[in-house]
Design an enzyme around this catalytic site. Structure first.
Site: not given
Ligand code: UDP
Length: 350
Positions: A156, A186, A197
């Site tokens: 990605y 977002t 997410r």
């Molecule tokens: N995360 C979490 N529990 C979940 C999903 C994600 O604690 O059920 C954490 C993930 O490890 C990250 C943050 O939340 O540190 C945001 O993750 P997300 O997948 O939403 O977005 P990205 O990592 O792409 O910013």
């Protein structure tokens, strides 16, 4: 720039979460909209309300394959080509990493070819992921990033970085006009229940009374932007006549720890859920927050929807989805929604 119904906007990824909100906003501005989607992560439900909309067209195609032939041939030239076509949540984009990387590289190339052939202004949805696990905080556009090129997020991150490189070469070669948004986390209605997410996970878990999964300690931070704010920013980016052509961060600078976010959702839903700590995914960024000075200056844009308001709307959306899907009490509805979604995801090409 043309206005009203003569202006055609092509939205690749228009059946997706952000894409479908952008489609709605462009239609509301009086444009004709042509959506291209391969429906891997985009959903027809996000566009169902447009079934009888005469200013809306849908092309079921994958931008990986070729520039969209119908649009290349059409006598009616688009004014804008928006590229929002790419799986964006880590579990989805890692499920088929080759497809993810090529969507950004080949897909962006094909849409740039369309923009060049038609004279349309190209708008690329880039991402805060191009900063990787940042060593600079908050992140400004002049930071080059800290990305692991061989890790599981690379498909990605590096795909989106290569796509930016393509766009800026396109501009340097004077092949057309282009804009690049770096979109930070977002959230809002139309996220998939199985998106994976944190916002969608925590809300669906809280509504179902399931354990709330927190990866790592939950001390890591993100800055969450409500989708309506983000879409307003994308439209401002597509319209501005400032001479600035570099990438521009779009996001909400209000930073929050993941654990605190979970706590707020639990409180708002009145859930009885407990927190279940899980391992932190590889290369998970520790901190993320946009510096939006440039967006404020060039686009006169800043987000206005507070987290509490955006979360309430998103919770209401997921609760209504669950009810509509199952006609069952909320908890069971959510579980059924998940089963439906995962069956759909398991289908070939799903
Ligand atoms: N995360 C979490 N529990 C979940 C999903 C994600 O604690 O059920 C954490 C993930 O490890 C990250 C943050 O939340 O540190 C945001 O993750 P997300 O997948 O939403 O977005 P990205 O990592 O792409 O910013």
């Amino acid at each position: 720039m043309k206005n009203g119904h003569e202006t055609i906007a092509v939205v690749a990824g228009g059946a997706g979460f952000i894409g479908s909100h952008l489609v709605d906003a462009l239609l509301a501005e009086g444009m004709r909209v042509v959506c291209i989607d391969n429906f891997r992560t985009g959903r027809i439900e996000n566009l169902r309300h447009l079934e009888r909309e005469p200013a809306f067209d849908l092309i079921d195609a994958d931008i990986i394959d070729a520039p969209p032939a119908k649009l290349m041939r059409s006598a009616r030239k688009p004014g804008f080509v928006f590229n929002l076509a790419c799986a964006a949540s880590p579990p989805h984009y890692q499920a088929d990493p080759e497809h993810t990387l090529l969507t950004s590289v080949m897909g962006t190339h094909h849409l740039l070819q369309l923009a060049e052939a038609t004279g349309a202004r190209f708008v690329q949805a880039s991402t805060s992921e191009i900063y990787g696990d940042p060593e600079i905080h908050p992140q400004r556009e002049n930071y080059w990033g800290h990305v692991n090129p061989t890790g599981p997020r690379a498909c990605y991150d590096e795909g989106k970085r290569a796509a930016e490189a393509l766009v800026f070469d396109f501009l340097r070669a004077r092949r057309g006009d282009a804009r690049v948004a770096r979109i930070f986390n977002t959230y809002g209605p139309r996220m998939r229940a199985d998106d994976g997410r944190v916002v969608s996970n925590v809300i669906t878990q809280a509504l179902a009374g399931d354990d709330i999964t927190i990866y790592g300690s939950g001390e890591q931070t993100r800055s969450f932007c409500y989708v309506d704010d983000l879409v307003r920013g994308l439209i401002a980016l597509s319209r501005h006549d400032n001479s600035y052509r570099g990438a521009i961060n779009l996001g909400n600078p209000k930073e929050i720890k993941v654990l605190e976010l979970a706590g707020r959702v639990v409180e708002m839903t009145g859930a009885q859920s407990t927190i279940a700590f899980r391992p932190l995914p590889v290369d998970d960024p520790r901190r993320r927050r946009p510096d939006i000075t440039l967006a404020q200056r060039v686009l006169k844009w800043r987000p206005t929807v507070p987290l509490a308001v955006g979360l309430a709307r998103t919770i209401a959306y997921f609760a209504a989805e669950a009810e509509a899907l199952a006609h069952l009490p909320t908890g069971r509805g959510i579980r059924q929604a998940r089963q439906i979604e995962s069956r759909a995801a398991a289908r070939p090409g799903g």
